[in-house]
Motif scaffolding. Structure first.
Motif, short mmCIF file in Angstrom:
data_model
loop_
_atom_site.label_atom_id
_atom_site.label_comp_id
_atom_site.label_asym_id
_atom_site.label_seq_id
_atom_site.Cartn_x
_atom_site.Cartn_y
_atom_site.Cartn_z
N LEU A 34 0.83 -1.21 0.00
CA LEU A 34 0.00 0.00 0.00
C LEU A 34 0.86 1.26 0.00
O LEU A 34 0.51 2.26 -0.64
CB LEU A 34 -0.94 0.02 1.20
CG LEU A 34 -2.12 -0.96 1.14
CD1 LEU A 34 -2.97 -0.84 2.40
CD2 LEU A 34 -2.95 -0.74 -0.10
N THR A 35 1.98 1.21 0.69
CA THR A 35 2.90 2.35 0.67
C THR A 35 3.40 2.59 -0.75
O THR A 35 3.39 3.73 -1.24
CB THR A 35 4.08 2.11 1.63
OG1 THR A 35 3.56 1.99 2.97
CG2 THR A 35 5.08 3.25 1.58
N ARG A 36 3.79 1.52 -1.45
CA ARG A 36 4.25 1.65 -2.84
C ARG A 36 3.12 2.18 -3.73
O ARG A 36 3.35 3.03 -4.59
CB ARG A 36 4.77 0.31 -3.38
CG ARG A 36 6.13 -0.09 -2.83
CD ARG A 36 6.72 -1.29 -3.57
NE ARG A 36 5.87 -2.46 -3.57
CZ ARG A 36 5.82 -3.35 -2.58
NH1 ARG A 36 6.58 -3.20 -1.51
NH2 ARG A 36 5.02 -4.41 -2.66
N ARG A 37 1.93 1.67 -3.54
CA ARG A 37 0.80 2.10 -4.36
C ARG A 37 0.50 3.58 -4.15
O ARG A 37 0.30 4.32 -5.11
CB ARG A 37 -0.43 1.25 -4.05
CG ARG A 37 -1.63 1.59 -4.92
CD ARG A 37 -2.79 0.69 -4.66
NE ARG A 37 -3.88 0.92 -5.61
CZ ARG A 37 -4.70 -0.02 -6.03
NH1 ARG A 37 -4.57 -1.27 -5.59
NH2 ARG A 37 -5.66 0.28 -6.88
N ARG A 38 0.45 4.01 -2.90
CA ARG A 38 0.14 5.41 -2.63
C ARG A 38 1.22 6.33 -3.19
O ARG A 38 0.91 7.41 -3.70
CB ARG A 38 -0.02 5.66 -1.12
CG ARG A 38 -1.17 4.92 -0.47
CD ARG A 38 -2.56 5.39 -0.90
NE ARG A 38 -3.16 4.61 -1.93
CZ ARG A 38 -3.85 3.49 -1.76
NH1 ARG A 38 -4.02 2.97 -0.56
NH2 ARG A 38 -4.38 2.87 -2.80
#
Length: 146
Positions: A129-133
């Motif tokens: 999720l960190t990478r996606r955001r």
């Protein structure tokens, strides 16, 4: 507005393709490219064509929702980032977010700064999720201009 191929590619990259139903990080039954709903349950399988159909239907719903919620002009890249964000988190989370509130006041930089804050599932920070955001934030800030 409709999501561009760049936006679709981003969604596909982060959602991945699973042809058998599975439970996501918070236990929601999911299939295809991150499709959820009453039609997804344990044991369900689909083919790649059906996954594409589900994605197209889901994208139409999120495109309409983002269009309805965003009150300012956005570039194609900003729209794509918002659809990707909403596809993952739901339109309700976009609607109640500081990100949307800031965006709708014309504070594009402030809105962009909000993306990384949405990197938790079930209270836990998830690397995916960190990478996606960060990818959504980068797309939102790209020079497609508003």
């Amino acid at each position: 507005m409709q999501v561009s191929q760049k936006g679709v590619a981003l969604i596909k990259q982060f959602e991945g393709l699973r042809l058998s139903a599975y439970q996501d990080a918070v236990g929601v039954w999911t299939i295809g490219y991150g499709h959820t709903g009453a039609d997804v349950r344990a044991g369900r399988t689909i083919d790649q064509a059906k996954a594409g159909q589900l994605l197209a239907a889901d994208l139409a719903r999120f495109e309409q929702g983002v269009t309805r919620l965003v009150a300012v002009d956005v570039s194609q890249d900003q729209f794509d980032a918002l659809v990707c964000f909403s596809y993952n988190l739901g339109l309700g989370n976009l609607q109640s977010s500081t990100l949307l509130r800031l965006l709708n006041t014309g504070d594009y930089a402030g809105a962009a700064a909000q993306f990384p804050r949405w990197n938790r599932a079930g209270g836990q920070v998830l690397a995916g999720l960190t990478r996606r955001r960060l990818a959504e934030q980068s797309l939102f800030q790209s020079k497609g201009g508003a």
